[in-house]
Design a protein around this motif. Structure first.
Motif, PDB file in Angstrom:
ATOM      1  N   ARG A  21       0.904  -1.167   0.096  1.00 37.83           N
ATOM      2  CA  ARG A  21      -0.059   0.038  -0.010  1.00 37.83           C
ATOM      3  C   ARG A  21       0.955   1.303  -0.010  1.00 37.83           C
ATOM      4  N   LEU A  22       1.936   1.243   0.733  1.00 38.10           N
ATOM      5  CA  LEU A  22       2.675   2.379   0.764  1.00 38.10           C
ATOM      6  C   LEU A  22       3.330   2.640  -0.571  1.00 38.10           C
ATOM      7  N   THR A  23       3.780   1.830  -1.338  1.00 38.22           N
ATOM      8  CA  THR A  23       4.286   1.806  -2.695  1.00 38.22           C
ATOM      9  C   THR A  23       3.180   2.356  -3.706  1.00 38.22           C
ATOM     10  N   GLY A  25       0.386   3.871  -3.257  1.00 35.44           N
ATOM     11  CA  GLY A  25      -0.450   5.098  -2.652  1.00 35.44           C
ATOM     12  C   GLY A  25      -0.084   6.327  -3.858  1.00 35.44           C
ATOM     13  N   PRO A  26       1.352   6.562  -3.894  1.00 37.72           N
ATOM     14  CA  PRO A  26       1.677   7.769  -5.003  1.00 37.72           C
ATOM     15  C   PRO A  26       1.345   7.200  -6.419  1.00 37.72           C
ATOM     16  N   LEU A  27       1.353   6.182  -6.838  1.00 36.42           N
ATOM     17  CA  LEU A  27       0.838   5.682  -8.103  1.00 36.42           C
ATOM     18  C   LEU A  27      -0.755   6.151  -8.425  1.00 36.42           C
ATOM     19  N   ILE A  28      -1.491   5.661  -7.321  1.00 36.82           N
ATOM     20  CA  ILE A  28      -2.842   5.667  -7.328  1.00 36.82           C
ATOM     21  C   ILE A  28      -3.186   7.169  -7.865  1.00 36.82           C
ATOM     22  N   GLY A  29      -2.387   8.149  -7.054  1.00 33.65           N
ATOM     23  CA  GLY A  29      -2.715   9.459  -7.325  1.00 33.65           C
ATOM     24  C   GLY A  29      -1.818  10.138  -8.163  1.00 33.65           C
ATOM     25  N   GLY A  30      -1.621   9.524  -9.212  1.00 28.08           N
ATOM     26  CA  GLY A  30      -0.341   9.704 -10.354  1.00 28.08           C
ATOM     27  C   GLY A  30      -1.230  10.148 -11.702  1.00 28.08           C
ATOM     28  N   GLY A  31      -2.572   9.630 -11.686  1.00 31.27           N
ATOM     29  CA  GLY A  31      -3.337   9.828 -12.895  1.00 31.27           C
ATOM     30  C   GLY A  31      -3.042   8.983 -13.838  1.00 31.27           C
ATOM     31  N   ALA A  32      -2.548   7.684 -13.843  1.00 28.59           N
ATOM     32  CA  ALA A  32      -2.344   6.699 -14.732  1.00 28.59           C
ATOM     33  C   ALA A  32      -2.972   5.615 -14.294  1.00 28.59           C
ATOM     34  N   LEU A  33      -4.038   5.707 -13.425  1.00 29.48           N
ATOM     35  CA  LEU A  33      -4.811   4.457 -12.866  1.00 29.48           C
ATOM     36  C   LEU A  33      -5.899   4.161 -14.035  1.00 29.48           C
ATOM     37  N   PHE A 100       0.719  -3.953 -12.135  1.00 31.48           N
ATOM     38  CA  PHE A 100      -0.752  -4.447 -11.810  1.00 31.48           C
ATOM     39  C   PHE A 100      -0.794  -4.419 -10.181  1.00 31.48           C
ATOM     40  N   GLY A 101      -1.619  -3.331  -9.700  1.00 32.85           N
ATOM     41  CA  GLY A 101      -1.835  -3.185  -8.466  1.00 32.85           C
ATOM     42  C   GLY A 101      -2.821  -4.303  -7.944  1.00 32.85           C
ATOM     43  N   PHE A 102      -2.453  -4.728  -6.907  1.00 27.53           N
ATOM     44  CA  PHE A 102      -3.253  -5.712  -5.976  1.00 27.53           C
ATOM     45  C   PHE A 102      -3.674  -5.007  -4.640  1.00 27.53           C
ATOM     46  N   GLY A 103      -4.960  -5.293  -4.250  1.00 32.74           N
ATOM     47  CA  GLY A 103      -5.440  -4.816  -3.034  1.00 32.74           C
ATOM     48  C   GLY A 103      -5.258  -5.917  -2.036  1.00 32.74           C
ATOM     49  N   THR A 104      -4.555  -6.739  -2.250  1.00 31.31           N
ATOM     50  CA  THR A 104      -4.322  -7.831  -1.203  1.00 31.31           C
ATOM     51  C   THR A 104      -3.052  -7.620  -0.417  1.00 31.31           C
ATOM     52  N   HIS A 105      -2.785  -8.650   0.733  1.00 29.74           N
ATOM     53  CA  HIS A 105      -1.746  -8.513   1.479  1.00 29.74           C
ATOM     54  C   HIS A 105      -0.606  -9.392   0.820  1.00 29.74           C
ATOM     55  N   GLU A 106       0.614  -9.258   1.217  1.00 30.70           N
ATOM     56  CA  GLU A 106       1.610 -10.144   0.897  1.00 30.70           C
ATOM     57  C   GLU A 106       1.405 -11.562   0.895  1.00 30.70           C
ATOM     58  N   ARG A 107       0.489 -12.024   1.960  1.00 32.84           N
ATOM     59  CA  ARG A 107       0.258 -13.337   2.553  1.00 32.84           C
ATOM     60  C   ARG A 107      -0.463 -14.048   1.254  1.00 32.84           C
ATOM     61  N   LEU A 146      10.632  -7.376  -5.725  1.00 37.17           N
ATOM     62  CA  LEU A 146      10.881  -5.908  -5.592  1.00 37.17           C
ATOM     63  C   LEU A 146      10.833  -5.799  -3.845  1.00 37.17           C
ATOM     64  N   ILE A 147      11.762  -5.078  -3.437  1.00 41.25           N
ATOM     65  CA  ILE A 147      11.631  -4.774  -2.050  1.00 41.25           C
ATOM     66  C   ILE A 147      12.057  -3.368  -1.561  1.00 41.25           C
ATOM     67  N   ARG A 148      11.665  -2.792  -0.558  1.00 42.91           N
ATOM     68  CA  ARG A 148      12.081  -1.503  -0.018  1.00 42.91           C
ATOM     69  C   ARG A 148      12.386  -1.819   1.545  1.00 42.91           C
ATOM     70  N   ASP A 149      13.172  -0.722   1.762  1.00 40.77           N
ATOM     71  CA  ASP A 149      13.812  -0.847   3.193  1.00 40.77           C
ATOM     72  C   ASP A 149      12.838  -0.223   4.265  1.00 40.77           C
ATOM     73  N   GLU A 150      12.556  -0.908   5.174  1.00 40.55           N
ATOM     74  CA  GLU A 150      11.892  -0.277   6.285  1.00 40.55           C
ATOM     75  C   GLU A 150      12.674  -0.350   7.665  1.00 40.55           C
ATOM     76  N   GLN A 151      13.349   0.790   8.000  1.00 41.75           N
ATOM     77  CA  GLN A 151      13.888   0.518   9.301  1.00 41.75           C
ATOM     78  C   GLN A 151      15.068  -0.618   9.351  1.00 41.75           C
ATOM     79  N   GLY A 152      15.741  -0.569   8.218  1.00 40.86           N
ATOM     80  CA  GLY A 152      16.696  -1.750   7.900  1.00 40.86           C
ATOM     81  C   GLY A 152      16.446  -3.185   7.786  1.00 40.86           C
ATOM     82  N   LYS A 153      15.232  -3.305   7.526  1.00 40.82           N
ATOM     83  CA  LYS A 153      14.502  -4.710   7.238  1.00 40.82           C
ATOM     84  C   LYS A 153      13.804  -4.505   5.816  1.00 40.82           C
ATOM     85  N   SER A 154      14.187  -5.643   4.972  1.00 43.13           N
ATOM     86  CA  SER A 154      13.569  -5.822   3.605  1.00 43.13           C
ATOM     87  C   SER A 154      12.222  -5.986   3.630  1.00 43.13           C
ATOM     88  N   ILE A 155      11.332  -5.198   2.978  1.00 44.72           N
ATOM     89  CA  ILE A 155       9.961  -5.647   2.869  1.00 44.72           C
ATOM     90  C   ILE A 155       9.721  -5.992   1.419  1.00 44.72           C
TER      91      ILE A 155
END
Length: 165
Positions: A21-23, A25-33, A100-107, A146-155
Motif C-alpha cells: 500500500r505504501l508503494t 499510494g503515490p501511483l494511485i494519485g499519479g493520474g495513470a490508474l 498490476f496493483g493488488f489490493g491484497t496482502h503479501e500473504r 521488489l523490495i523496499r527498506d523499512e527500518q533496516g528490514k527488507s519488505i
C-alpha cells in the motif's frame, strides 16, 4: 534463487505485480490508474498516448478476475488475454512501467519451493500460477522480488519482469 531489486527501475520499464500500500499510494494519485477491463479494451484501440504524465501505468482490479474465475480459467485468462496485453504495452510504450496493483496482502502470494514461480492465493485458498501464466515460463528465471527498506528490514512489495517475450 530469486534476485531482489530495490531500485525504482520497475516504475519506468517492464511489468510488475505490486501489493504494498505504501508503494501503490503515490501511483494511485499519479493520474495513470486504469481498470483491468479498460486496459484490455486497449487491445481493440490503443490510446495515442499512455494515460497520466508519469512513467508508470497502474492497472487495478486483476485480483477480482483471478478470484471469481475457476483457477484453470484464471490461468488461461492471464495467458490468453493479459500476457498479450503486456507484450503489446511493451511494444508501444517500452519507456513506461506497467504495474498490476493488488489490493491484497503479501500473504496472498507464495513462492514455489525453488523460488522460481509466484502463486496467487485466492480468497478460497486455491492457487493460481501467476508469474508463469502472466509472464510465461521463459520469464520465470527473470522474475525479481521488489523490495523496499523499512527500518533496516527488507519488505517485499511485489514482483517484476523486465521484458516478456
Amino acid at each position: 534463487m530469486m534476485r531482489d531489486m530495490s531500485s525504482s527501475a520497475w516504475l519506468r520499464r517492464g511489468s510488475s505485480i505490486v501489493f504494498d500500500r505504501l508503494t501503490l499510494g503515490p501511483l494511485i494519485g499519479g493520474g495513470a490508474l486504469v481498470s483491468m477491463r479498460e486496459a484490455l479494451r486497449w487491445m481493440n484501440a490503443w490510446p495515442a498516448e499512455a494515460p497520466g504524465n508519469g512513467q508508470t501505468v497502474l492497472v487495478c482490479g486483476i485480483e477480482t478476475f483471478l478470484d471469481v474465475m475457476e483457477p484453470a480459467e484464471a490461468q488461461n485468462f492471464l495467458k490468453s488475454r493479459v500476457k498479450p496485453f503486456v507484450q503489446e504495452f511493451q511494444a508501444r510504450w517500452d519507456q513506461r512501467g506497467l504495474v498490476f496493483g493488488f489490493g491484497t496482502h503479501e500473504r496472498s502470494f507464495e513462492l514455489t519451493a525453488s523460488d522460481e514461480e509466484v502463486l496467487f492465493i485466492r480468497r478460497d485458498g486455491e492457487r493460481v500460477r501467476l508469474s508463469y501464466s502472466l509472464w510465461d515460463g521463459s520469464a520465470t528465471m527473470n522474475v525479481a522480488r521488489l523490495i523496499r527498506d523499512e527500518q533496516g528490514k527488507s519488505i517485499t512489495i511485489g514482483y517484476y519482469v523486465l521484458r516478456v517475450s
